[in-house]
Design a protein around this motif. Structure first.
Motif, PDB file in Angstrom:
ATOM      1  N   LEU A 118     -27.546   0.677 -42.085  1.00  0.00           N
ATOM      2  CA  LEU A 118     -27.408   1.742 -41.093  1.00  0.00           C
ATOM      3  C   LEU A 118     -26.655   1.271 -39.869  1.00  0.00           C
ATOM      4  O   LEU A 118     -26.678   0.082 -39.516  1.00  0.00           O
ATOM      5  N   SER A 119     -26.017   2.204 -39.196  1.00  0.00           N
ATOM      6  CA  SER A 119     -25.359   1.927 -37.922  1.00  0.00           C
ATOM      7  C   SER A 119     -26.340   2.205 -36.790  1.00  0.00           C
ATOM      8  O   SER A 119     -26.948   3.281 -36.728  1.00  0.00           O
ATOM      9  N   ARG A 120     -26.501   1.236 -35.887  1.00  0.00           N
ATOM     10  CA  ARG A 120     -27.455   1.396 -34.797  1.00  0.00           C
ATOM     11  C   ARG A 120     -27.000   2.426 -33.770  1.00  0.00           C
ATOM     12  O   ARG A 120     -27.791   2.855 -32.935  1.00  0.00           O
ATOM     13  N   THR A 121     -25.736   2.815 -33.792  1.00  0.00           N
ATOM     14  CA  THR A 121     -25.224   3.770 -32.808  1.00  0.00           C
ATOM     15  C   THR A 121     -25.159   5.193 -33.354  1.00  0.00           C
ATOM     16  O   THR A 121     -25.372   6.154 -32.602  1.00  0.00           O
ATOM     17  N   THR A 122     -24.881   5.356 -34.650  1.00  0.00           N
ATOM     18  CA  THR A 122     -24.765   6.703 -35.225  1.00  0.00           C
ATOM     19  C   THR A 122     -26.020   7.146 -35.958  1.00  0.00           C
ATOM     20  O   THR A 122     -26.220   8.340 -36.156  1.00  0.00           O
ATOM     21  N   ALA A 123     -26.857   6.219 -36.381  1.00  0.00           N
ATOM     22  CA  ALA A 123     -28.087   6.564 -37.121  1.00  0.00           C
ATOM     23  C   ALA A 123     -29.308   6.080 -36.360  1.00  0.00           C
ATOM     24  O   ALA A 123     -30.212   5.456 -36.926  1.00  0.00           O
ATOM     25  N   THR A 124     -29.333   6.357 -35.053  1.00  0.00           N
ATOM     26  CA  THR A 124     -30.429   5.860 -34.215  1.00  0.00           C
ATOM     27  C   THR A 124     -31.771   6.462 -34.613  1.00  0.00           C
ATOM     28  O   THR A 124     -32.810   5.796 -34.536  1.00  0.00           O
ATOM     29  N   VAL A 125     -31.793   7.719 -35.041  1.00  0.00           N
ATOM     30  CA  VAL A 125     -33.055   8.379 -35.400  1.00  0.00           C
ATOM     31  C   VAL A 125     -33.660   7.730 -36.645  1.00  0.00           C
ATOM     32  O   VAL A 125     -34.855   7.405 -36.686  1.00  0.00           O
ATOM     33  N   PHE A 126     -32.848   7.513 -37.661  1.00  0.00           N
ATOM     34  CA  PHE A 126     -33.344   6.887 -38.892  1.00  0.00           C
ATOM     35  C   PHE A 126     -33.805   5.456 -38.626  1.00  0.00           C
ATOM     36  O   PHE A 126     -34.847   5.020 -39.121  1.00  0.00           O
ATOM     37  N   CYS A 127     -33.032   4.729 -37.836  1.00  0.00           N
ATOM     38  CA  CYS A 127     -33.438   3.356 -37.478  1.00  0.00           C
ATOM     39  C   CYS A 127     -34.776   3.367 -36.743  1.00  0.00           C
ATOM     40  O   CYS A 127     -35.657   2.532 -36.987  1.00  0.00           O
ATOM     41  N   GLY A 128     -34.938   4.327 -35.831  1.00  0.00           N
ATOM     42  CA  GLY A 128     -36.201   4.413 -35.104  1.00  0.00           C
ATOM     43  C   GLY A 128     -37.372   4.728 -36.011  1.00  0.00           C
ATOM     44  O   GLY A 128     -38.477   4.188 -35.835  1.00  0.00           O
ATOM     45  N   LYS A 129     -37.161   5.605 -37.013  1.00  0.00           N
ATOM     46  CA  LYS A 129     -38.234   5.913 -37.961  1.00  0.00           C
ATOM     47  C   LYS A 129     -38.662   4.671 -38.736  1.00  0.00           C
ATOM     48  O   LYS A 129     -39.849   4.439 -38.973  1.00  0.00           O
ATOM     49  N   ILE A 130     -37.688   3.870 -39.132  1.00  0.00           N
ATOM     50  CA  ILE A 130     -38.010   2.653 -39.892  1.00  0.00           C
ATOM     51  C   ILE A 130     -38.814   1.682 -39.034  1.00  0.00           C
ATOM     52  O   ILE A 130     -39.829   1.113 -39.476  1.00  0.00           O
ATOM     53  N   LEU A 131     -38.404   1.494 -37.792  1.00  0.00           N
ATOM     54  CA  LEU A 131     -39.113   0.558 -36.911  1.00  0.00           C
ATOM     55  C   LEU A 131     -40.513   1.062 -36.577  1.00  0.00           C
ATOM     56  O   LEU A 131     -41.468   0.275 -36.499  1.00  0.00           O
ATOM     57  N   LEU A 132     -40.653   2.371 -36.369  1.00  0.00           N
ATOM     58  CA  LEU A 132     -41.977   2.929 -36.100  1.00  0.00           C
ATOM     59  C   LEU A 132     -42.894   2.791 -37.319  1.00  0.00           C
ATOM     60  O   LEU A 132     -44.098   2.539 -37.177  1.00  0.00           O
ATOM     61  N   PHE A 133     -42.325   2.960 -38.505  1.00  0.00           N
ATOM     62  CA  PHE A 133     -43.135   2.770 -39.710  1.00  0.00           C
ATOM     63  C   PHE A 133     -43.642   1.337 -39.808  1.00  0.00           C
ATOM     64  O   PHE A 133     -44.819   1.099 -40.129  1.00  0.00           O
ATOM     65  N   LEU A 134     -42.769   0.366 -39.548  1.00  0.00           N
ATOM     66  CA  LEU A 134     -43.191  -1.038 -39.596  1.00  0.00           C
ATOM     67  C   LEU A 134     -44.271  -1.327 -38.561  1.00  0.00           C
ATOM     68  O   LEU A 134     -45.203  -2.096 -38.813  1.00  0.00           O
ATOM     69  N   ALA A 135     -44.150  -0.701 -37.381  1.00  0.00           N
ATOM     70  CA  ALA A 135     -45.164  -0.895 -36.340  1.00  0.00           C
ATOM     71  C   ALA A 135     -46.503  -0.312 -36.763  1.00  0.00           C
ATOM     72  O   ALA A 135     -47.566  -0.859 -36.428  1.00  0.00           O
ATOM     73  N   ARG A 136     -46.484   0.809 -37.500  1.00  0.00           N
ATOM     74  CA  ARG A 136     -47.736   1.412 -37.979  1.00  0.00           C
ATOM     75  C   ARG A 136     -48.311   0.634 -39.156  1.00  0.00           C
ATOM     76  O   ARG A 136     -49.530   0.549 -39.314  1.00  0.00           O
ATOM     77  N   PHE A 137     -47.447   0.071 -39.975  1.00  0.00           N
ATOM     78  CA  PHE A 137     -47.910  -0.570 -41.206  1.00  0.00           C
ATOM     79  C   PHE A 137     -48.485  -1.956 -40.956  1.00  0.00           C
ATOM     80  O   PHE A 137     -49.575  -2.285 -41.431  1.00  0.00           O
ATOM     81  N   PHE A 138     -47.786  -2.785 -40.190  1.00  0.00           N
ATOM     82  CA  PHE A 138     -48.235  -4.153 -39.968  1.00  0.00           C
ATOM     83  C   PHE A 138     -49.200  -4.212 -38.788  1.00  0.00           C
ATOM     84  O   PHE A 138     -49.046  -3.481 -37.819  1.00  0.00           O
ATOM     85  N   PRO A 139     -50.202  -5.084 -38.849  1.00  0.00           N
ATOM     86  CA  PRO A 139     -51.092  -5.267 -37.690  1.00  0.00           C
ATOM     87  C   PRO A 139     -50.357  -5.944 -36.544  1.00  0.00           C
ATOM     88  O   PRO A 139     -49.270  -6.509 -36.719  1.00  0.00           O
ATOM     89  N   PHE A 140     -50.936  -5.885 -35.348  1.00  0.00           N
ATOM     90  CA  PHE A 140     -50.299  -6.467 -34.176  1.00  0.00           C
ATOM     91  C   PHE A 140     -50.041  -7.960 -34.346  1.00  0.00           C
ATOM     92  O   PHE A 140     -49.062  -8.495 -33.846  1.00  0.00           O
ATOM     93  N   SER A 141     -50.941  -8.657 -35.034  1.00  0.00           N
ATOM     94  CA  SER A 141     -50.834 -10.113 -35.137  1.00  0.00           C
ATOM     95  C   SER A 141     -49.903 -10.566 -36.257  1.00  0.00           C
ATOM     96  O   SER A 141     -49.810 -11.771 -36.508  1.00  0.00           O
ATOM     97  N   GLU A 142     -49.223  -9.661 -36.941  1.00  0.00           N
ATOM     98  CA  GLU A 142     -48.301 -10.055 -38.011  1.00  0.00           C
ATOM     99  C   GLU A 142     -47.118 -10.818 -37.419  1.00  0.00           C
ATOM    100  O   GLU A 142     -46.358 -10.301 -36.605  1.00  0.00           O
ATOM    101  N   ARG A 143     -46.943 -12.081 -37.822  1.00  0.00           N
ATOM    102  CA  ARG A 143     -45.936 -12.950 -37.215  1.00  0.00           C
ATOM    103  C   ARG A 143     -44.510 -12.479 -37.488  1.00  0.00           C
ATOM    104  O   ARG A 143     -43.612 -12.727 -36.692  1.00  0.00           O
ATOM    105  N   SER A 144     -44.309 -11.819 -38.633  1.00  0.00           N
ATOM    106  CA  SER A 144     -42.945 -11.410 -38.962  1.00  0.00           C
ATOM    107  C   SER A 144     -42.416 -10.344 -38.020  1.00  0.00           C
ATOM    108  O   SER A 144     -41.206 -10.138 -37.943  1.00  0.00           O
TER     109      SER A 144
END
Length: 648
Positions: free
Chosen positions: A147-173
């Motif tokens: 994805l392009s971070r400038t033209t697909a900002t909404v999709f990129c944001g959805k992916i990052l929000l999903f990772l934040a919901r899926f992994f616990p706070f202490s996940e090192r990755s």
């Protein structure tokens, strides 16, 4: 049905599973697949493996037919059901999703990713989480790279929000453990002086010139925002201060007029990165969103420079005059934010609260990112509450006390003390609050005269609270308090001597008996001698806490077998200089390690030996934390294996 207890070819089983799976998926009848798996239970092969491959083969057929996204979602749902029945591997649903995302276009991927988001509760189940977390992380990272971070900002944001919901706070990755900056985020701007464009902005009596020099200073600040550690250099600090004051003064002089236009406010756009053309700078300085973005960058950098970050170098420390300049500049930035319409005061307040929350996250990272657990209330059996006695209201208690000419202070003891004498100064002068010597020391004298050994926890003379009150009472009522220097003797020995004197002066004792007086003098000399010996011994003997702490620290390193320690050092050796820098060794010290030992393994072993001996924080847990942050995965795995062996 195939014959039992016979060896079946893998491809043969896979083909049969594929045909059965095709029928089961078409008819939405998972029982057919379950019966087919049961017919191969007696084979020598692991049935899950050919069935997993059958799922992927059938998915490939579906993708070549260009089926709808709804059909693909149903197929993944079927794989989730088979996992819960124990027919396929727990990673199968995410493997299928990875194959789908690798095949389809980005527009279809965005539609299908909503399925991944909606089922986050499934991926977090115990059955799926351990096996699928790495596959899901790889899937999301592959999408982000496409994805392009400038033209697909909404999709990129959805992916990052999903990772934040899926992994616990202490996940090192998902954590920037060593607090590194994205130095690749550079801002390019024009450096050709031939294109110099001069613009003048007049506000009231002030005139601001927007020329090529101002243009270069403005965009050069982005390099400091990208890497704030440059500010710890003396020369770069002066450049940063000069450019910042110039920009902030220009912002202060150019007042913005915000037009409340429905057409303007309805189409508010977000730009991942602003354009850097000199022709646009004049217009950008009058833009509300642009100004707020730049001012917020200033606040973030100011907070980082003054915060305590665990992985900052020891040399990264500001001087008092630099901290004072940052404080003054921070107040100026907040003043500019409050002046920037619309609703500048509320916007500045929100930004201040957000940065305060960032301080809490910074403290959490300094503590090593401990796991945050949410303790849910236990479902205890419901007990029928007993009827409580009706207590009188506070107002009624105050009223009743006032009728008796007294005061009610809220607690029994306070009420008792206050009503003895409501005038504080007179109460302090009164003698009712000062006990007599016999009353206070009666129990201590009884312990002393009994001759029976008393445990330390029951000995009043070794109780710190009793000793503190005893010294205050002796200073008021004892004639011997100033006859001895209390600083030369431990408090218990001093109190023992005073108790001995009081016991000797009790009524009924024959003080004229010279032999008894001689014995009393010998006892006092023995107490003082023991006190002096105790002082000398305590001076030369380290405290129990110190000995225990050192023994614990040494025990942590002694528990490491020589063979395992050499294995860890062998994994560290290829990049030991990078680790040494994080451990606090300077460049000249690293060169010294190299000069002392020509072989890299010996250099790494020498460095780790000194670190374990000299650093108070040297232990396997901290070493694992640092190695993970440096992405030295092989060395981190070796340390983790040693920790697991020690715990078991």
């Amino acid at each position: 049905m195939p014959p039992t207890n016979t060896y079946m070819d893998f491809d043969h089983i896979r083909r049969e599973f594929k045909e059965t799976l095709k029928v089961a998926f078409k008819n939405d009848n998972i029982t057919l697949l379950e019966n087919k798996v049961a017919s191969f239970k007696n084979t020598e092969l692991d049935i899950k493996t050919p069935l997993d491959q059958a799922f992927r083969d059938l998915l490939l057929d579906l993708l070549t037919e260009e089926v709808q996204v709804t059909v693909l979602k149903m197929f993944v749902d079927l794989s989730i059901k088979t996992c819960r029945m124990g027919l396929t591997s727990p990673t199968m649903p995410v493997v299928l999703l990875g194959d789908i995302f690798d095949t389809l276009t980005l527009d279809i991927c965005q539609d299908l990713f909503s399925f991944v988001e909606d089922n986050v509760h499934i991926w977090k189940e115990e059955l799926f989480f351990a096996g699928c977390k790495n596959n899901l992380l790889r899937l999301c990272n592959d999408l982000l790279r496409r994805l392009s971070r400038t033209t697909a900002t909404v999709f990129c944001g959805k992916i990052l929000l999903f990772l934040a919901r899926f992994f616990p706070f202490s996940e090192r990755s998902g954590l920037n453990i060593v607090s590194e900056f994205n130095l690749e985020n550079t801002t390019e701007y024009g450096t050709d002086t031939s294109d110099d464009i001069v613009a003048e902005i007049v506000t009231g009596d002030q005139k601001h010139v927007i020329d090529f020099s101002f243009y270069c200073k403005f965009w050069q600040l982005q390099d400091f925002f990208r890497n704030p550690n440059q500010c710890y250099d003396k020369v770069q600090w002066k450049v940063f201060c000069s450019h910042s004051m110039n920009i902030l003064s220009t912002f202060h002089g150019i007042k913005l007029d915000y037009l409340k236009d429905s057409e303007q406010t309805s189409n508010v756009g977000y730009f991942a990165k602003y354009l850097t053309s000199q022709k646009l700078l004049d217009l950008q300085l009058h833009d509300v969103s642009f100004r707020r973005s730049v001012l917020l960058q200033f606040l973030i950098v100011f907070q980082y420079l003054t915060s305590s970050v665990k992985f900052k170098s020891d040399s990264f420390e500001l001087k008092p005059d630099q901290k004072e300049w940052i404080q003054t500049s921070t107040e100026k930035v907040y003043s500019l934010l409050r002046e920037t319409p619309p609703d500048g005061a509320n916007f500045a307040k929100i930004i201040k609260n957000i940065l305060k929350r960032e301080e809490l996250w910074n403290s959490w990272k300094n503590d090593g990112c401990p796991e945050i657990k949410k303790f849910l209330p236990q479902n205890d059996p419901v007990e029928i509450p007993k009827a409580k006695k009706t207590e009188p209201l506070v107002g009624d208690l105050i009223k009743a006390a006032r009728n008796e000419g007294k005061f009610y202070m809220g607690s029994k003891e306070l009420t008792k003390l206050w009503n003895k004498n409501p005038i504080n100064l007179e109460a302090c002068k009164g003698k009712d609050f000062l006990p007599t010597m016999d009353e206070f020391f009666g129990e201590a004298i009884a312990q002393f005269e009994s001759g029976v050994p008393v445990k330390d926890e029951d000995n009043l003379l070794k109780d710190g609270h009793f000793g503190w009150r005893a010294l205050r009472l002796l200073a008021r009522r004892s004639p011997y308090f100033f006859s001895l220097n209390t600083q030369n003797h431990p408090l218990p020995k001093y109190l023992e001597l005073m108790v001995h004197k009081m016991a000797h002066e009790k009524p009924g004792r024959n003080d004229e008996n010279s032999q008894e007086a001689t014995n009393e003098q010998e006892i006092e000399e023995n107490i003082l001698t023991e006190a002096e010996d105790q002082n000398t011994e305590d001076f030369h003997k380290p405290s129990e806490e110190f000995v225990e702490e050192n023994n614990t620290s040494r025990q942590e390193t002694k528990n490491i077998s020589d063979e395992r320690l050499l294995l860890i050092i062998e994994k560290i050796a290829p990049d030991w200089e990078k680790l040494g820098t994080k451990l606090g060794y300077k460049s000249d010290e690293i060169e010294w390690f190299k000069n002392e030992n020509p072989i890299r393994f010996d250099q790494a072993r020498h460095m780790m030996k000194l670190w374990f001996e000299d650093d108070e924080d040297a232990n396997l847990d901290n070493l694992l934390y640092i190695l993970e942050g440096l992405e030295m995965n092989e060395a981190a795995e070796a340390v983790r294996s040693e920790l697991n062996t020690t715990e078991s």
